[in-house]
Design a protein around this motif. Structure first.
Motif, mmCIF file in Angstrom:
data_model
loop_
_atom_site.group_PDB
_atom_site.id
_atom_site.type_symbol
_atom_site.label_atom_id
_atom_site.label_comp_id
_atom_site.label_asym_id
_atom_site.label_seq_id
_atom_site.Cartn_x
_atom_site.Cartn_y
_atom_site.Cartn_z
ATOM 1 N N ASN A 71 0.847 -1.202 0.000
ATOM 2 C CA ASN A 71 0.000 0.000 0.000
ATOM 3 C C ASN A 71 0.881 1.249 0.000
ATOM 4 O OD1 ASN A 71 0.612 0.641 2.795
ATOM 5 N ND2 ASN A 71 -0.832 -0.986 3.354
ATOM 6 N N GLU A 188 -1.134 10.979 -4.384
ATOM 7 C CA GLU A 188 -2.315 11.439 -5.120
ATOM 8 C C GLU A 188 -1.968 11.936 -6.516
ATOM 9 O OE1 GLU A 188 -4.181 14.328 -2.514
ATOM 10 O OE2 GLU A 188 -4.432 12.824 -0.936
ATOM 11 N N LYS A 214 -7.750 6.081 -5.769
ATOM 12 C CA LYS A 214 -6.739 6.876 -6.475
ATOM 13 C C LYS A 214 -6.954 6.806 -7.991
ATOM 14 C CE LYS A 214 -4.270 8.307 -2.877
ATOM 15 N NZ LYS A 214 -4.781 7.765 -1.626
HETATM 16 C C1 LIG Z 1 -3.765 7.637 -0.345
HETATM 17 C C2 LIG Z 1 -2.718 8.375 0.351
HETATM 18 C C3 LIG Z 1 -1.615 7.715 0.966
HETATM 19 C C4 LIG Z 1 -1.416 6.250 0.984
HETATM 20 O O1 LIG Z 1 -2.524 5.542 1.301
HETATM 21 P P1 LIG Z 1 -2.683 3.962 1.247
HETATM 22 O O2 LIG Z 1 -4.133 3.812 1.516
HETATM 23 O O3 LIG Z 1 -1.807 3.393 2.297
HETATM 24 O O4 LIG Z 1 -2.322 3.460 -0.117
HETATM 25 C C5 LIG Z 1 -0.641 8.507 1.552
HETATM 26 N N1 LIG Z 1 -0.712 9.849 1.550
HETATM 27 C C6 LIG Z 1 -1.739 10.496 0.959
HETATM 28 C C7 LIG Z 1 -1.729 11.974 0.970
HETATM 29 C C8 LIG Z 1 -2.778 9.793 0.363
HETATM 30 O O5 LIG Z 1 -3.783 10.477 -0.206
#
Ligand SMILES: *Cc1c(COP(=O)(O)O)cnc(C)c1O
Length: 380
Positions: A71, A188, A214
């Motif tokens: 992730n 993002e 995303k």
């Molecule tokens: C989506 C996101 C992440 C990482 O999220 P995961 O759900 O762990 O993939 C990290 N920082 C920001 C600003 C995000 O929008």
């Protein structure tokens, strides 16, 4: 205005059903690739899709090496680790971000320091950063430290909010002056460019996310971007239990992580990458469509900064005041058109309430005025 806006969004998405903030689209070879992992039984940590997906991301972004993780939070953890962040360190970031940014550094034993964002980019403000450092930091032989506590100020983590690139040249100049590592949270901003360079490739290490909301998704997933291919090889090594390659022996040469992206998820990612350029075109067209609508409305549509190209991951508007914001949120959600305020600022969350921070006037102003609008790719 809300009646007009609801009709506009419903016309745009051509549906009377619930309209989510951001839904994934699988219109390419996703099904074929995922079924292939089942047929071959290679659904887990071994399989050809992982490398293929990593290569697709490296080719698209221009990163020296891309390393897939389970992730985006795990990718951030590795990016920070590679940048040298250790327990007890301070890491400067913006209060206007998703909690994952702070969670990643918290679990390494580091603590966030919150510095204000710019109202234009919605990301870390280089002037606020320079001012905070001038007032609170000190250069030493072993690096930059926080004057009052003597704790190392190890890294600066800007985040490209909703896909809009931050002012990277200016941030990098401040980081160089103070000898602090720069790590981009590009979770993002896949498809967003800063002065022609892909976001996440200006700093030595960066993180992408492929969570379900995303611009492209692998179900759950992330990617560490490394500028230097050799550093990338080391990132790969530590995310895969630091196992030294051998036909049958188990030997691990340092404490590693099991942060690998399974082949099953990478297969989905390979399919998604084939449609990324179409998503980007659709999202840009959608953003322009919104911009046109808001031209003669009291709210202001958030556009990309002049120096960069945004992927327009989440469309956003700045309301006149909090009353207008609250009315829009209530009425649109009631009508089945999902809209959201921006994240609660990090320094208001109980676990980060005691973190060091500068003046956060812009972040607080944006928190009271911003709304995100439905942003799934659509034909407009
Ligand atoms: C989506 C996101 C992440 C990482 O999220 P995961 O759900 O762990 O993939 C990290 N920082 C920001 C600003 C995000 O929008």
């Amino acid at each position: 205005m809300h009646t007009q806006l609801i009709r506009f969004i419903r016309d745009t998405y051509k549906t009377d059903d619930f309209i989510p903030l951001h839904a994934p689209t699988f219109a390419g070879n996703e099904r074929k690739y995922v079924l292939d992992t089942l047929d071959s039984t290679f659904v887990s940590s071994v399989g050809a899709y992982v490398e293929r997906f990593e290569q697709q991301i490296a080719d698209f972004t221009g990163a020296g090496r891309a390393v897939a993780t389970m992730n985006g939070t795990a990718a951030l953890h590795i990016a920070l680790y590679m940048a040298g962040v250790k327990a007890g360190d301070l890491v400067i970031t913006q209060p206007l971000t998703f909690v994952a940014t702070c969670n990643a550094l918290h679990h390494m034993g580091a603590e966030p320091v919150f510095v204000d964002v710019s109202r234009q980019s919605l990301g870390l403000c280089p002037v606020a950063l320079a001012d905070w450092l001038a007032a609170n930091a000190q250069r030493t032989e072993s690096g930059c430290v926080h004057k009052a506590s003597g704790r190392p100020l190890r890294a600066v983590v800007p985040m490209h909010t909703f896909g809009h690139p931050v002012e990277l040249d200016e941030l990098q100049a401040v980081c160089r002056e103070w000898n602090i590592a720069l790590v981009e949270d590009a979770a993002e901003s896949l498809g967003s460019f800063y002065k022609g360079k892909h976001t996440g490739t200006i700093s030595d290490f960066a993180a992408l996310s492929f969570n379900g909301n995303k611009i492209i998704t692998t179900g759950g997933g992330g990617m560490v971007l490394c500028r230097d291919a050799q550093q990338g090889a080391r990132a790969k090594h530590i995310t895969t239990t630091a196992k030294v390659p051998h036909p049958f022996e188990f030997y691990h040469d340092e404490p590693g992580f099991n942060y690998r992206m399974p082949n099953l998820n990478a297969a989905l990612g390979c399919g998604q990458m084939e449609t990324l350029s179409r998503f980007l075109e659709q999202k840009r067209a959608l953003a322009m469509h919104y911009a046109e609508f808001f031209q003669d409305q009291p709210c202001q549509f958030v556009t990309e900064p002049s120096y960069g190209r945004s992927n327009y991951w989440l469309n956003a508007i700045v309301c006149e005041d909090q009353t207008q914001r609250d009315t829009l949120l209530t009425e649109l959600n009631k009508a089945g058109v999902m809209t959201r305020p921006v994240w609660k600022l990090m320094h208001r969350l109980p676990m980060f309430a005691h973190a060091l921070r500068g003046e956060l006037g812009n972040a607080e102003w944006l928190e009271a005025h911003l709304i995100n609008l439905p942003s799934s790719p659509a034909e407009v």
